[in-house]
Every structure is written in C-alpha cells, then in structure tokens.
Design a protein around this motif. Structure first.
Motif, PDB file in Angstrom:
ATOM      1  N   ALA A  44      -2.335   2.099   6.199  1.00  0.00           N
ATOM      2  CA  ALA A  44      -0.978   2.367   5.710  1.00  0.00           C
ATOM      3  C   ALA A  44      -0.398   1.137   5.017  1.00  0.00           C
ATOM      4  N   ALA A  45      -0.657  -0.056   5.553  1.00  0.00           N
ATOM      5  CA  ALA A  45      -0.154  -1.289   4.940  1.00  0.00           C
ATOM      6  C   ALA A  45      -0.819  -1.535   3.589  1.00  0.00           C
ATOM      7  N   VAL A  46      -2.114  -1.268   3.502  1.00  0.00           N
ATOM      8  CA  VAL A  46      -2.835  -1.430   2.237  1.00  0.00           C
ATOM      9  C   VAL A  46      -2.321  -0.430   1.211  1.00  0.00           C
ATOM     10  N   LYS A  47      -2.127   0.805   1.642  1.00  0.00           N
ATOM     11  CA  LYS A  47      -1.620   1.842   0.742  1.00  0.00           C
ATOM     12  C   LYS A  47      -0.238   1.473   0.211  1.00  0.00           C
ATOM     13  N   LYS A  48       0.612   0.944   1.086  1.00  0.00           N
ATOM     14  CA  LYS A  48       1.961   0.547   0.691  1.00  0.00           C
ATOM     15  C   LYS A  48       1.912  -0.603  -0.316  1.00  0.00           C
ATOM     16  N   ALA A  49       1.021  -1.580  -0.071  1.00  0.00           N
ATOM     17  CA  ALA A  49       0.921  -2.748  -0.948  1.00  0.00           C
ATOM     18  C   ALA A  49       0.324  -2.403  -2.314  1.00  0.00           C
ATOM     19  N   THR A  50      -0.508  -1.372  -2.372  1.00  0.00           N
ATOM     20  CA  THR A  50      -1.164  -1.018  -3.639  1.00  0.00           C
ATOM     21  C   THR A  50      -0.514   0.182  -4.321  1.00  0.00           C
ATOM     22  N   LYS A  51       0.610   0.609  -3.793  1.00  0.00           N
ATOM     23  CA  LYS A  51       1.309   1.755  -4.365  1.00  0.00           C
ATOM     24  C   LYS A  51       1.692   1.457  -5.822  1.00  0.00           C
ATOM     25  N   GLY A  52       1.449   2.383  -6.664  1.00  0.00           N
ATOM     26  CA  GLY A  52       1.793   2.232  -8.082  1.00  0.00           C
ATOM     27  C   GLY A  52       0.667   1.678  -8.926  1.00  0.00           C
ATOM     28  N   LEU A  53      -0.382   1.166  -8.307  1.00  0.00           N
ATOM     29  CA  LEU A  53      -1.523   0.653  -9.066  1.00  0.00           C
ATOM     30  C   LEU A  53      -2.555   1.748  -9.249  1.00  0.00           C
ATOM     31  N   GLN A  54      -3.379   1.580 -10.263  1.00  0.00           N
ATOM     32  CA  GLN A  54      -4.386   2.603 -10.580  1.00  0.00           C
ATOM     33  C   GLN A  54      -5.770   1.975 -10.682  1.00  0.00           C
ATOM     34  N   GLY A  55      -6.780   2.760 -10.432  1.00  0.00           N
ATOM     35  CA  GLY A  55      -8.175   2.434 -10.701  1.00  0.00           C
ATOM     36  C   GLY A  55      -8.699   1.177 -10.034  1.00  0.00           C
ATOM     37  N   GLU A  56      -9.413   0.383 -10.875  1.00  0.00           N
ATOM     38  CA  GLU A  56     -10.117  -0.791 -10.382  1.00  0.00           C
ATOM     39  C   GLU A  56      -9.151  -1.861  -9.849  1.00  0.00           C
ATOM     40  N   GLU A  57      -8.005  -2.002 -10.510  1.00  0.00           N
ATOM     41  CA  GLU A  57      -7.006  -2.976 -10.076  1.00  0.00           C
ATOM     42  C   GLU A  57      -6.556  -2.672  -8.640  1.00  0.00           C
ATOM     43  N   LYS A  58      -6.351  -1.395  -8.360  1.00  0.00           N
ATOM     44  CA  LYS A  58      -5.935  -0.984  -7.023  1.00  0.00           C
ATOM     45  C   LYS A  58      -7.029  -1.282  -6.000  1.00  0.00           C
ATOM     46  N   ASP A  59      -8.284  -0.984  -6.360  1.00  0.00           N
ATOM     47  CA  ASP A  59      -9.410  -1.217  -5.457  1.00  0.00           C
ATOM     48  C   ASP A  59      -9.603  -2.700  -5.158  1.00  0.00           C
ATOM     49  N   ILE A  60      -9.456  -3.545  -6.187  1.00  0.00           N
ATOM     50  CA  ILE A  60      -9.619  -4.995  -6.011  1.00  0.00           C
ATOM     51  C   ILE A  60      -8.525  -5.537  -5.082  1.00  0.00           C
ATOM     52  N   LEU A  61      -7.275  -5.141  -5.328  1.00  0.00           N
ATOM     53  CA  LEU A  61      -6.168  -5.596  -4.496  1.00  0.00           C
ATOM     54  C   LEU A  61      -6.331  -5.102  -3.055  1.00  0.00           C
ATOM     55  N   ALA A  62      -6.721  -3.832  -2.901  1.00  0.00           N
ATOM     56  CA  ALA A  62      -6.929  -3.272  -1.565  1.00  0.00           C
ATOM     57  C   ALA A  62      -8.017  -4.048  -0.829  1.00  0.00           C
ATOM     58  N   SER A  63      -9.075  -4.400  -1.533  1.00  0.00           N
ATOM     59  CA  SER A  63     -10.163  -5.160  -0.937  1.00  0.00           C
ATOM     60  C   SER A  63      -9.695  -6.555  -0.517  1.00  0.00           C
ATOM     61  N   LYS A  64      -8.898  -7.212  -1.366  1.00  0.00           N
ATOM     62  CA  LYS A  64      -8.381  -8.540  -1.034  1.00  0.00           C
ATOM     63  C   LYS A  64      -7.440  -8.483   0.169  1.00  0.00           C
ATOM     64  N   ILE A  65      -6.615  -7.456   0.240  1.00  0.00           N
ATOM     65  CA  ILE A  65      -5.696  -7.313   1.372  1.00  0.00           C
ATOM     66  C   ILE A  65      -6.475  -7.092   2.660  1.00  0.00           C
ATOM     67  N   ARG A  66      -7.487  -6.235   2.608  1.00  0.00           N
ATOM     68  CA  ARG A  66      -8.312  -5.996   3.805  1.00  0.00           C
ATOM     69  C   ARG A  66      -9.037  -7.277   4.232  1.00  0.00           C
ATOM     70  N   GLU A  67      -9.505  -8.040   3.262  1.00  0.00           N
ATOM     71  CA  GLU A  67     -10.172  -9.306   3.553  1.00  0.00           C
ATOM     72  C   GLU A  67      -9.196 -10.292   4.210  1.00  0.00           C
ATOM     73  N   MET A  68      -7.980 -10.326   3.685  1.00  0.00           N
ATOM     74  CA  MET A  68      -6.957 -11.196   4.253  1.00  0.00           C
ATOM     75  C   MET A  68      -6.672 -10.785   5.708  1.00  0.00           C
ATOM     76  N   TYR A  69      -6.495  -9.487   5.936  1.00  0.00           N
ATOM     77  CA  TYR A  69      -6.236  -9.000   7.290  1.00  0.00           C
ATOM     78  C   TYR A  69      -7.415  -9.296   8.219  1.00  0.00           C
TER      79      TYR A  69
END
Length: 174
Positions: A44-69
C-alpha cells in the motif's frame, strides 16, 4: 475477603503496577509481530508513493522503494523494539521503586516523589515513541490506539497516587 463490593472499593496503588505490567505484555506482543508491519502495508505504501506514474518509471521507483524498505525496516524495528521494551520496563521499575518507599523522613518522601516523576516521564516517552513508530512505518496506525489510551490511564493513576502522597507531609521528620 472484603465485604465491600469491588465496584465501591477505592483502587489500590498496586493497580498502577498491574496496569504497567499489562501494558508491557501488550507491547511485547506487538514487538513480536514487528509492530504490525506486513507485506500488505508495504504494498500500500509503494502504491501510494508511485501513484500517478506509468510504465517503467513506476516500476523503477517501486523497486527502489522496496529496496529502501528492505534495509530500513529491519534496522528500524530492531532499534525501536529495544527502546519500547526499555521504556515499558522503566515505567514498571519506577512504580515498583516508588511503592517500596514508605516515607518517614522528608528525603524519603522526595525520593518516592522522584520515582513517580520518573514513571510519568517514561509514560510520556513511551507514548512519543509509539507515535513516532506509527508515523514512520507503513502499518496500521490504529493498532497502537488502545495501548496509548492505556498508557494515558496509567499516567492519570500515577498522578493521583503522587497527589495522594501529600498525606505524608504533615507527619514527616525533617
């Protein structure tokens, strides 16, 4: 056994100690389950942080957030687990310390009052710590509400006991 119904009895000073022990037990259960953190909350936190992004940009940010967590959460939980447990233990220790002092001399009264003050400080620090944890972790913030309310009740009990200790003042030896 007392002939006075429980509902009509004044509460005992040991009820504050019992409440402190109960709170410590509840916190221990929360600590065992890592403050209620789950993969669902992280998603849910990753989804909230990547809301509004599309495609590869969203996947990269989601991956970085998960890595940070992945690095942050184990460190954070271990650090705050110890702090919360220490604070809960401090509350109990200071209540026990105050209850062991039955003042006859003014300095004993002052020592007893200082123990009550330290217990109040520990209650306040514990509430602050739980507030900080609830704000920092992607977990259910309502999970701590009942514990925080119990700490608040304990705080009020300690203040009443501390106030009732004024009964010693006229009888103290200098």
């Amino acid at each position: 056994m007392s002939d006075i119904p429980k509902s009509k009895r004044a509460w005992s000073k040991l009820e504050a100690l019992d409440k402190a022990i109960t709170i410590r037990g509840e916190l221990s259960r929360e600590l065992l389950i890592s403050f209620g953190l789950s993969e669902k909350h992280i998603d849910a936190a990753v989804k909230k942080a990547t809301k509004g992004l599309q495609g590869e940009e969203k996947d990269i940010l989601a991956s970085k957030i998960r890595e940070m967590y992945a690095g942050f959460i184990p460190w954070f939980i271990e650090r705050h687990r110890n702090r919360v447990d220490d604070l809960a233990g401090d509350i109990e220790a200071h209540i026990r310390g105050a209850n062991k002092i039955w003042p006859v001399w003014k300095f004993e009264y002052d020592d007893r009052r200082q123990e009550w003050n330290e217990a109040l400080k520990a209650c306040d620090r514990l509430q602050g710590e739980l507030q900080f944890i609830a704000e920092q972790l992607p977990a259910d913030k309502n999970r701590y509400k009942s514990i925080v309310l119990e700490i608040d009740d304990l705080d009020k009990m300690i203040k009443k006991i501390r106030q009732s200790d004024n009964r010693f003042l006229p009888h103290l030896k200098a």
